[in-house]
Design an enzyme around this catalytic site. Structure first.
Site, PDB file in Angstrom:
ATOM      1  N   ASP A 297       0.868  -1.166   0.000  1.00 55.77           N
ATOM      2  CA  ASP A 297       0.000   0.000   0.000  1.00 55.77           C
ATOM      3  C   ASP A 297       0.912   1.225   0.000  1.00 55.77           C
ATOM      4  O   ASP A 297       2.047   1.160   0.454  1.00 55.77           O
ATOM      5  CB  ASP A 297      -0.883  -0.012   1.256  1.00 55.77           C
ATOM      6  CG  ASP A 297      -1.995   1.022   1.184  1.00 55.77           C
ATOM      7  OD1 ASP A 297      -2.225   1.556   0.083  1.00 55.77           O
ATOM      8  OD2 ASP A 297      -2.620   1.290   2.217  1.00 55.77           O
ATOM      9  N   THR A 299       0.205   4.478   1.436  1.00 51.44           N
ATOM     10  CA  THR A 299       0.195   5.187   2.713  1.00 51.44           C
ATOM     11  C   THR A 299       0.658   4.283   3.841  1.00 51.44           C
ATOM     12  O   THR A 299       0.147   3.187   4.020  1.00 51.44           O
ATOM     13  CB  THR A 299      -1.212   5.716   3.022  1.00 51.44           C
ATOM     14  OG1 THR A 299      -1.672   6.479   1.908  1.00 51.44           O
ATOM     15  CG2 THR A 299      -1.199   6.587   4.259  1.00 51.44           C
ATOM     16  N   ASP A 529      -2.380  -1.545   6.245  1.00 56.57           N
ATOM     17  CA  ASP A 529      -2.654  -1.028   7.583  1.00 56.57           C
ATOM     18  C   ASP A 529      -4.127  -0.716   7.814  1.00 56.57           C
ATOM     19  O   ASP A 529      -4.515  -0.336   8.913  1.00 56.57           O
ATOM     20  CB  ASP A 529      -1.820   0.229   7.860  1.00 56.57           C
ATOM     21  CG  ASP A 529      -2.050   1.325   6.819  1.00 56.57           C
ATOM     22  OD1 ASP A 529      -2.891   1.117   5.910  1.00 56.57           O
ATOM     23  OD2 ASP A 529      -1.406   2.385   6.912  1.00 56.57           O
TER      24      ASP A 529
END
Length: 777
Positions: A297, A299, A529
């Site tokens: 990912d 971010t 996350d």
């Protein structure tokens, strides 16, 4: 109805807990001590060894049952090491458990998120993670819902609006009442698809279990044949037949191999815990070392999750000093707390001699904030909202300035004051400020490491694909310019090989991407996350979550990076390689013994001489040439790439070793018969030759040869010689005569030479076969 000032009373909380209206603990539980003891004790080979020990004690001598002590020691080591690993992991889990602030009995109280009850009055401030669905009853805030939607832009929330579990507060402060908890919360409904049992896949353990299955199938009929042969064919008598059979069979059992594998992985989990990496699944250490595609990912993985000022463009001939003065004054006056403001605050962190007479904080509704000073008013925010129709004059410049996925804000000024809560009249543009995601300092090196290791990187994000591509390119992702908007793709599996960056990806598409890669034969790793990553994390062969992310992501992941540092990944890969490569080397010792024990049993059934070994001989040789060396080898540093399959890598070394030992034992029978040696002398000669060749196997496993390994071999040889001299009576080893010495030297050298020749031939044949297989593919 919850009191908006005092919250729930202790009695109301207790009542809800009794009714089960509590958030609950969704964390993964480690094995209990009872489970660990049972799993290490109640094994097929433990039962088999105990049965063999009982047979020897009943029909033979107590000392021949000493091999059972090895099983006891192995089992104890396994239990102690796994309990130690469990306690470290439990401690880390407790430390990293999320907290919440609840208003109860009129006062604020910090509680575990698992203790939140329905209708609890909760206080959320900047940085707070929302662990239950809530309704805002007072205050206003900006919420980052990227862990749910993948979109990084904050969402404005005010009284009467809903806060969703899995998101967190960027700025502002609110009080909210918990309206949905536990399984009914938004985050847990999304993650419901991840609540299925996924069998742990370990190629190493699968290979070991297959070998053990074959051995277990062969052992029982082999025991029956050996006992029958000893009693009815060679007329040895029941006691001698049982003792000889046990000596043959215990050599076939690689009793320490499974234990060794578990201990090595348990030690690896402890080492990683020391480096702030929580291992929630023991075998994931191995799996990550085998990963050939890693899905990341944007971010929180390659970016820090924060912004930075990248460039400033002056407008209408504004000077740099004027821009710096205006931005410093705004930073000293405002306290917005959103990512854009924080980036500007970091850039303009100095002191200002200007004092604000009035400030208007940022809100998602108006998209700007500002401060009014004695003779001037400064505003910063979205240009379209600040300039209105006049924004068209600078739109082309602003659009060009935003290329590469940068976020652009406008600094403007006016000599007029604010109009109530609205902009002043005659606003003039001063500068354009480009803000971008802050790349993690360690990300380029980490990404370069994976590229050098032949691991393909896929970036999958809910953000704009242009922005994600620009960030990935800055971070050093190979092929970052190949991006696609996943919202426009019907079948993502068809384009999975064509692109590196996937933007606007939904949670279900992330899952599709992982499944498509696995269907193509890849071993897939996934980092994430957010709640939107959960389904893909669960499906991946090895999943890694950041501690700073959502509870849901951490709970389904195999690994949790407690410092949320992507740079920890190479350490995990190195630890996995060390485990696999070293267990592979140690397995050669165990399975060489299995091969020669099985072939010796067949040889003695065919030619029917007296069996040369007793259990006590095998116990001595195994302890010195397999037990101690295997554990030492398994804990050494080893960062070599994993090549080939576990079984083929081990067996192409173990089979030549086993054949060489059997050939040497055949030589012992022939030579000692020619020299007219007695059975005890034959037995002693065979035991010493076996020990010598076993030490050569250890040396072969030590390549590349290093000083410490030479020292280890010397110590072990000295230990064996000392044991033979001091305990020769106990171990049924008779003094060595000249004829025996000649036989020992000749057969040891011959066996070693044969081992080298067969080992070289085996490697060549295996390499040719592998090349032929690849060519056919």
């Amino acid at each position: 109805m919850t009191d908006r000032i005092k919250g729930l009373s202790s009695a109301e909380v207790e009542e809800r807990v009794k009714k089960g209206l509590v958030n609950g603990d969704m964390n993964i539980k480690t094995k209990s001590v009872k489970q660990i003891i049972f799993e290490n004790t109640l094994t097929f080979f433990n039962f088999l060894n105990i049965a063999l020990a009982v047979l020897v004690i009943v029909f033979g001598e107590l000392k021949n049952a000493m091999f059972a002590m090895v099983i006891v020691c192995n089992t104890a080591i396994g239990i102690i090491q796994e309990i130690r690993s469990k306690r470290i992991i439990d401690r880390l889990t407790l430390i990293s458990a999320p907290k919440a602030v609840a208003v109860r009995d009129g006062g604020e109280k910090e509680i575990a998120t698992s203790e939140i009850v329905l209708d609890d009055l909760l206080v959320f401030r900047a940085g707070s993670q929302i662990s239950a669905d809530c309704d805002v009853v007072s205050g206003e805030c900006e919420v980052n819902e990227s862990l749910i939607t993948g979109e990084s832009d904050p969402v404005y929330k005010k009284e009467g609006e809903k806060l969703l579990s899995g998101s967190f507060i960027v700025s502002g402060e609110v009080k909210a009442v918990a309206s949905a908890i536990g399984a009914d919360s938004f985050a847990n409904k999304i993650t419901g698809g991840a609540k299925y049992f996924k069998k742990t896949e370990s190629k190493m353990m699968n290979a070991i279990n297959k070998v053990l299955k074959v051995i277990s199938i062969c052992i029982i009929p082999m025991m029956a044949i050996l006992i029958y042969d000893g009693i009815f064919v060679t007329d040895q008598g029941l006691s001698r037949a049982v003792t000889s059979t046990v000596a043959a069979v215990i050599g076939m059992i690689p009793e320490g191999l499974v234990l060794l594998s578990s201990v090595v992985l348990a030690v690896s989990s402890i080492r990683l815990a020391m480096n702030k990496t929580l291992v929630q699944d023991l075998y994931c250490i191995e799996t990550l070392a085998r990963v050939d595609v890693l899905c990341l990912d944007k971010t929180g993985t390659i970016t820090e999750g924060s912004m930075q000022v990248e460039e400033v463009m002056a407008l209408d001939n504004a000077s740099n000093d004027e821009i710096d003065s205006a931005m410093t004054a705004l930073m000293c006056s405002l306290s917005d707390g959103n990512p854009t403001f924080n980036a500007a605050k970091e850039r303009w962190s100095g002191e200002s001699d200007m004092t604000a007479e009035r400030i208007l904080p940022f809100s998602s509704a108006k998209k700007w904030s500002g401060a009014q000073f004695k003779s001037v008013t400064f505003i910063m925010g979205a240009g379209e909202f600040i300039l209105g129709a006049d924004y068209e004059k600078i739109r082309e410049t602003a659009d060009k300035f935003s290329e590469g996925g940068r976020r652009v804000i406008l600094l403007a000024k006016s000599d007029k004051p604010f109009r109530e809560k609205d902009l002043p009249e005659s606003v003039e543009p001063v500068a354009l400020i480009a803000i971008s995601d802050k790349i993690r300092a360690e990300a380029p090196d980490t990404l370069r490491y994976f590229k050098e290791q032949g691991v393909e990187i896929k970036i999958i994000s809910g953000d704009n694909p242009v922005t994600v591509s620009a960030v990935a390119e800055k971070a050093g992702v190979f092929g970052a310019e190949r991006y696609i908007d996943a919202s426009r793709v019907e079948n993502i599996a068809e384009v999975i090989d064509d692109y590196t960056v996937f933007g606007r990806v939904t949670p279900s598409q992330k899952l599709e991407i992982v499944k498509a890669l696995k269907a193509k034969g890849h071993t897939v790793g996934m980092t994430g996350d957010g709640v939107n990553d959960v389904l893909a994390l669960k499906e991946a062969d090895c999943s890694v979550a950041m501690q700073s992310g959502s509870d849901a992501a951490r709970n389904v992941s195999n690994l949790v990076l407690l410092d949320s540092n992507f740079a920890s990944m190479p350490k995990v890969v190195s630890e996995g390689r060390r485990s696999i490569n070293n267990v592979e080397r140690s397995a050669v010792l165990f399975l060489s013994k299995t091969v020669y024990s099985f072939l010796l049993a067949v040889l003695f059934i065919i030619i029917r001489p007296p069996f040369l070994f007793e259990p006590i001989h095998m116990t001595l040789v195994n302890a010195l040439t397999i037990g101690a060396p295997s554990f030492l080898l398994a804990l050494q540093v080893n960062k070599s790439l994993i090549k080939g399959s576990f079984v083929s890598n081990v067996m192409k070394k173990a089979v030549p070793n086993g054949i060489s030992v059997v050939a040497a034992m055949g030589g012992v029978i022939i030579l000692t018969s020619i020299l007219g040696l007695s059975v005890p002398e034959m037995s002693t000669t065979a035991t010493i030759v076996l020990a010598a060749l076993s030490f050569m196997i250890v040396i072969g496993c030590c390549r590349p040869f290093k000083a410490w390994k030479a020292g280890m071999v010397v110590v072990l040889v000295a230990a064996f010689v000392g044991a033979a001299l001091l305990f020769s009576g106990f171990f049924d080893i008779v003094p060595v005569t000249d004829d025996m010495l000649v036989s020992i030297v000749a057969l040891s050298l011959g066996g070693t030479l044969l081992m080298a020749v067969l080992g070289y031939a085996s490697r060549k044949i295996a390499d040719s076969w592998q090349k032929g297989t690849k060519a056919n593919v």
